[in-house]
Design an enzyme around this catalytic site. Structure first.
Site, PDB file in Angstrom:
ATOM      1  N   GLY A 199      -0.123   9.064   3.593  1.00  0.00           N
ATOM      2  CA  GLY A 199       0.095  10.448   3.175  1.00  0.00           C
ATOM      3  C   GLY A 199       1.526  10.897   3.418  1.00  0.00           C
ATOM      4  N   ASP A 253      10.978  -0.040  -3.126  1.00  0.00           N
ATOM      5  CA  ASP A 253       9.928   0.979  -3.283  1.00  0.00           C
ATOM      6  C   ASP A 253      10.551   2.371  -3.395  1.00  0.00           C
ATOM      7  OD1 ASP A 253       7.496   2.231  -3.372  1.00  0.00           O
ATOM      8  OD2 ASP A 253       7.049   1.971  -1.237  1.00  0.00           O
ATOM      9  N   HIS A 292       5.582   3.396  -5.094  1.00  0.00           N
ATOM     10  CA  HIS A 292       4.124   3.187  -5.017  1.00  0.00           C
ATOM     11  C   HIS A 292       3.343   4.498  -5.077  1.00  0.00           C
ATOM     12  CE1 HIS A 292       4.194   3.889  -0.538  1.00  0.00           C
ATOM     13  NE2 HIS A 292       2.965   4.287  -0.785  1.00  0.00           N
ATOM     14  N   SER A 312       4.011   8.679   2.848  1.00  0.00           N
ATOM     15  CA  SER A 312       4.758   7.851   1.892  1.00  0.00           C
ATOM     16  C   SER A 312       5.580   8.693   0.931  1.00  0.00           C
ATOM     17  CB  SER A 312       3.785   7.030   1.039  1.00  0.00           C
ATOM     18  OG  SER A 312       3.330   5.945   1.787  1.00  0.00           O
TER      19      SER A 312
HETATM   20  C1  4AZ Z   1       0.580   4.325   3.844  1.00  0.00           C
HETATM   21  O1  4AZ Z   1      -0.512   3.782   3.737  1.00  0.00           O
HETATM   22  C2  4AZ Z   1       1.429   4.031   5.027  1.00  0.00           C
HETATM   23  N1  4AZ Z   1       3.167   3.213   9.644  1.00  0.00           N
HETATM   24  C3  4AZ Z   1       2.609   4.720   5.228  1.00  0.00           C
HETATM   25  C4  4AZ Z   1       3.394   4.451   6.329  1.00  0.00           C
HETATM   26  C5  4AZ Z   1       2.998   3.482   7.232  1.00  0.00           C
HETATM   27  C6  4AZ Z   1       1.816   2.785   7.046  1.00  0.00           C
HETATM   28  C7  4AZ Z   1       1.030   3.066   5.937  1.00  0.00           C
HETATM   29  C8  4AZ Z   1       3.870   3.200   8.413  1.00  0.00           C
HETATM   30  O2  4AZ Z   1       0.989   5.104   2.990  1.00  0.00           O
END
Ligand code: 4AZ
Length: 231
Positions: A180, A83, A35, A182
Site C-alpha cells: 500500500g 519499477d 507495478h 508502493s
Molecule cells: C508491497 O507489497 C510491498 N517492505 C511494498 C514494500 C515492501 C514490501 C512489499 C517493503 O507493495
C-alpha cells in the site's frame, strides 16, 4: 508531494480505492511505481490530505490522463526491475492540474547520490503491524540508506538486486515500507531541501531481519523523468 493513487474499474461509478502512493513532481506530473499501473481501471490522485476517509479542506482530487511505464520495467518472481512510471494529470478548465499550497508541494529531483547510512523518510497509507488493510492516516518512518554491497549479500537479496534499485531500512529489522506504500516517496534532506531518492517498490515481507525495503533508484532515472516532463 505525497499522493494517494486511487483506482476503480473502468466504466464503474463506484468509489475510488487507494491502491498506491505517488510523488508530485510538477503541477500535472506524478511519479509512481510501474507495478502500480493496471489496465482496465480509471485512476485519480488525491493530494494535500492526510485522512483517506474524510473530506479535508486542503484535499485536491485530480483524474489521471495517462500513464507512462518505463520501457525496461520487468517483473520476475524475485524482483521488480526499473519499477518506475509517470502519470500525467488531467487539466480540467484551468491552466494547471495540482495547485501548490501549504499542503501541496512538488518534490525535488537530484542525480547526486546520498551516502549509505543517511537517515531518510518513507511515507504512505500502507499496511502497519496493527492495521492489516493499511492506515487511513498518512504516516512516515525513518529508514537508513543501505549500500548495494551490503544488500547484495547472499543472506539479504543477493544478485537479484541491480542498479535500478537500492535498499533502505534496517538489516536488524524494524521501520519499513509495506503493501500500500508502493509508488510513494523515500525522501532525503540536503541543505534544507528534501529530494525524492527512492520510489517504494518491493521487499520480502515488511520489517523483517535481513529483508529491508527495496526502492526504485530515482537518481538513475532523472534523465528519463525530465525527458517526459519536457515532452
Ligand atoms: C508491497 O507489497 C510491498 N517492505 C511494498 C514494500 C515492501 C514490501 C512489499 C517493503 O507493495
Amino acid at each position: 508531494w505525497q499522493v494517494s493513487l486511487q483506482t476503480r474499474p473502468k466504466g464503474s461509478s463506484g468509489p475510488f480505492n487507494h491502491m498506491c502512493g505517488g510523488i508530485l513532481l510538477e503541477s500535472c506530473w506524478v511519479l509512481t511505481a510501474a507495478h502500480c499501473i493496471e489496465s482496465e481501471v480509471e485512476m485519480q490522485v488525491m493530494l494535500g490530505g492526510v485522512d483517506l476517509e474524510k473530506d479535508e479542506i486542503y484535499d485536491q482530487v485530480i483524474r489521471v490522463e495517462k500513464a507512462i511505464v518505463h520501457e525496461n520495467y520487468k517483473k520476475t518472481p524475485s524482483a521488480l526491475y526499473n519499477d518506475i512510471a509517470m502519470l500525467q494529470l488531467k487539466v480540467m478548465d484551468r491552466p494547471y492540474c495540482a495547485k501548490e499550497s501549504r499542503y501541496v508541494k512538488t518534490a525535488c529531483l537530484t542525480n547526486q547520490p546520498f551516502n549509505s547510512g543517511t537517515e531518510c523518510v518513507v511515507s504512505g497509507w500502507g499496511v502497519t503491524e496493527t492495521q492489516k488493510k493499511g492506515t487511513n492516516q498518512l504516516i512516515q518512518a525513518p529508514v537508513l540508506l543501505i549500500s548495494q554491497e551490503k544488500c547484495k549479500a547472499p543472506n539479504v537479496y543477493g544478485d537479484v538486486l541491480d542498479d535500478s534499485m537500492f535498499c533502505a531500512g534496517y538489516l536488524r529489522g524494524g521501520p519499513d515500507s509495506c503493501q500500500g506504500d508502493s509508488g510513494g516517496p523515500l525522501v532525503c534532506e540536503r541543505n534544507g531541501t528534501h529530494y525524492v531518492v527512492g520510489v517504494v517498490s518491493w521487499g520480502d515481507g515488511c520489517g523483517m531481519k535481513n529483508k529491508p525495503g527495496v526502492y526504485a533508484n530515482v537518481g538513475r532515472f532523472v534523465d528519463w523523468i525530465t525527458r517526459h516532463l519536457l515532452s
